[in-house]
Design an enzyme around this catalytic site. Structure first.
Site, PDB file in Angstrom:
ATOM      1  N   CYS A   1       0.828  -1.216   0.000  1.00  0.00           N
ATOM      2  CA  CYS A   1       0.000   0.000   0.000  1.00  0.00           C
ATOM      3  C   CYS A   1       0.858   1.261   0.000  1.00  0.00           C
ATOM      4  O   CYS A   1       0.346   2.364  -0.196  1.00  0.00           O
ATOM      5  CB  CYS A   1      -0.929   0.020   1.206  1.00  0.00           C
ATOM      6  SG  CYS A   1      -1.826  -1.507   1.448  1.00  0.00           S
TER       7      CYS A   1
ATOM      8  N   HIS B   1      -9.030   4.166  -1.473  1.00  0.00           N
ATOM      9  CA  HIS B   1      -7.684   3.605  -1.341  1.00  0.00           C
ATOM     10  C   HIS B   1      -7.392   2.632  -2.488  1.00  0.00           C
ATOM     11  O   HIS B   1      -7.274   1.434  -2.284  1.00  0.00           O
ATOM     12  CB  HIS B   1      -7.572   2.912   0.023  1.00  0.00           C
ATOM     13  CG  HIS B   1      -6.256   2.268   0.293  1.00  0.00           C
ATOM     14  ND1 HIS B   1      -5.077   2.715  -0.269  1.00  0.00           N
ATOM     15  CD2 HIS B   1      -5.922   1.210   1.089  1.00  0.00           C
ATOM     16  CE1 HIS B   1      -4.077   1.941   0.160  1.00  0.00           C
ATOM     17  NE2 HIS B   1      -4.567   1.023   0.975  1.00  0.00           N
TER      18      HIS B   1
END
Lengths: 407, 407
Positions: A105, A354
């Protein structure tokens, strides 16, 4: 073979050696974003190209020396590796060098540090960085499976541990040790959703109350649905050029003053102190040292809130609050729009969304808009310095970057 | 959106801006390899750590500022993303920054150019680069599927085109246009297998005759089984440090004099001239310009022979032979051990093996052994300059690096 030293014992700095001390490393001279969401009708190529063209156009279409792509798992999500080349090709930028960078991420933040370093070194004058992730090709169980690949596949994922489950263990530990109430996380979630209502690029543009948060379904106790960042597709892009060239390209460049990157053990079980985000702390130390300033000097922050408690721990690792006390920043109103240090005016991962490999690039783009005063109804009060914190895995990887208004 | 210009029309250099001109960019001061093969009992972590520890040990265990990992598809092969962090962790190198770099089969070469640039720029003093791929976790159809992800997923792979099939089209075109006979490719394969018999790290350490090649089963006509690089697991690692520091670390550093990277369209259908490897030509041009020398000055080469005809086209793109005439280099004995310019003394991808993301790192490690005179029975006659050519996709991505003996 595991890292066994405590944080205090480690005298090893791992700091970058650029003798910068407050000088600018590179500049952002163009940016492009697409709205985060479920883009059923667009492929990963189209998302990336759309953001890339926007950024190039924003910068006045300068010559590009290299294409950097940040992405976590296009192989798993879209059957596509060799992604950087695909994107360079469809942006008509071949034969420019193209490279994909992955750090779970944190891919976006880490790719930005790589691109900035390449420009600072003189290897390339101008780089187009495109962050992209397309998650909507898979059904939700497959998405959960792909995301869990950022854990230790052999000792965690294999046994059925999902990313949510690993975080749930840590959230429980945080709540128990510091006696933090659920409501505190709910306040954070509510703030993120409130901020996102004003962000045209946000995925979840609706308000959420603390009560709705508290009553949302359990995903992996104590993590509830409204703790989680949504699944979505997104792409954001930046044109990064040398400090020297920046003012020739645009009137209002944003300067990169410090970059820091650091890691921690991939599994939380191996950490001496799981409630301290060593990767974030180390990366911030490096970035601030390079920038010649401190967290006190920062006016606006975009910070990786994969879950509200991760945001809390990140704030604590940055020194914004004592350990276990980040909730007070919410109580005081410090991190709200108009507060002492607004955090995630974009809505954060929670509500802006996200799209994994793109997220860090969104953060930098959003902060750039803040610094040049073009953030519209999200705009903070003429910020001069901004900070982004990009986190990967269960904070096993972090990139921290200090940006500054160019005037 | 496609690149439509011809090679000649492109006046755009895409060259790196390091004003180097023959100076050294960085140095290799340690290396480690494991034998390529089907390592059923070892995980990707174990392969990477084994090679990494070897390289660190070889360099006298210096401080490491960052870990770079080259890998194509650990997500597809091993359910593992966040790979750089995993490897940094199990090498006990956290909190050092860790980043994974992907450029399909060119991942190793591209990651090396990235690491060299980072050291040349002063961002890091010392980097551990680990190239790794573990392919043996999957059955062969799944491996074929994973490899095909380096093609255009939407317009090629989706319709059932495998990597072998895409290359078969190009091989047929090459054979037809230049009237190259099958036997020529067989000679190359036979040479690679012969070289590999002496390489302790090679996967296929047995000789193959031209007749065996001609009679091997068809995979995707005209590609036969013995055209193909084998499926295998492997890991190789390098310790890369600054030119300044190199001689303090070891007596016999290998200097990196030039790095070049370039791309071409991801699909061969979009190329003006599919039989010319523009990516290789461009990358070589950049690397040689930086190194202040030419192909004439090179003593030994490791070159990406995903298929023999790709090796032929790469030799032609490097200017070693006229187009369609690379087979003459074999006929003359030029590229054999003891010849004018030995190529792939390791056995190449064909016989040393091709653990995708590790391959470029193997090439650099093998050439380093050549340059320091420690290549054992593979040793060339005291080479001073070496060249590596790392290719990704159907030559949609290429990295070319010039290495030099440090004396």
């Amino acid at each position: 073979m595991q890292y066994m030293g405590s944080i205090e014992e480690s005298s090893y700095s791992h700091q970058t050696k650029v003798d910068n001390l407050g000088k600018s490393l590179a500049a952002i001279v163009g940016l492009g974003m697409i709205k985060v969401g479920m883009h059923w009708s667009k492929s990963i190529r189209e998302l990336a190209v759309e953001a890339g063209l926007k950024a190039l156009d924003d910068a006045g279409n300068p010559d590009v020396d290299a294409v950097y792509v940040s992405n976590m798992a296009s192989g798993l999500f879209c059957d596509q590796e060799n992604l950087a080349d695909l994107i360079a090709d469809y942006l008509a930028l071949t034969p420019a060098p193209a490279v994909k960078i992955e750090a779970a991420c944190a891919s976006g933040g880490v790719a930005l540090t790589q691109a900035v370093a390449a420009v600072a070194s003189g290897v390339y004058d101008t780089i187009l960085l495109v962050g992209v992730e397309k998650m909507s090709e898979l059904v939700s169980t497959e998405v959960t499976n792909a995301i869990a690949c950022c854990l230790d596949a052999e000792y965690e994922k294999f046994y059925g541990v999902t990313f949510q489950a690993a975080n749930a263990l840590l959230m429980r530990m945080y709540m128990e040790k510091y006696r933090v109430k659920r409501e505190a996380f709910g306040e954070f979630v509510s703030l993120m959703h409130q901020n996102a209502t004003k962000n045209p690029y946000a995925q979840l543009r609706f308000p959420v109350t603390v009560e709705q948060y508290l009553n949302s379904p359990v995903i992996a106790d104590p993590i509830r649905l409204l703790d989680c960042a949504p699944v979505g597709d997104g792409a954001a892009a930046l044109v990064i050029t040398s400090t020297k060239k920046a003012k020739k390209v645009v009137d209002n460049p944003v300067f990169i003053k410090g970059i820091g990157q650091a890691t921690d053990t991939i599994s939380i079980k191996d950490r001496v102190d799981p409630l301290f985000l060593r990767s974030v702390s180390k990366a911030a130390e490096t970035a601030f040292q390079m920038a010649g300033c401190s967290i006190e000097d920062v006016d606006v922050v975009e910070l990786h809130d994969s879950f509200p408690f991760v945001a809390f721990m990140a704030m604590e690792a940055l020194g914004l609050a004592e350990r276990g006390k980040a909730y007070k920043l919410l109580e005081n109103g410090d991190i709200k729009p108009g507060g002492k240090l607004p955090i995630n005016l974009s809505g954060g991962l929670k509500a802006r969304g996200h799209p994994i490999g793109a997220t860090g690039v969104y953060q930098a783009a959003e902060l750039s808009l803040q610094l040049i005063g073009e953030a519209g109804s999200l705009q903070a009060d003429s910020p001069a310095k901004a900070l982004m914190v990009s986190i990967g895995g269960v904070a096993s990887n972090a990139a921290v970057i200090v940006l500054e208004r160019g005037d």
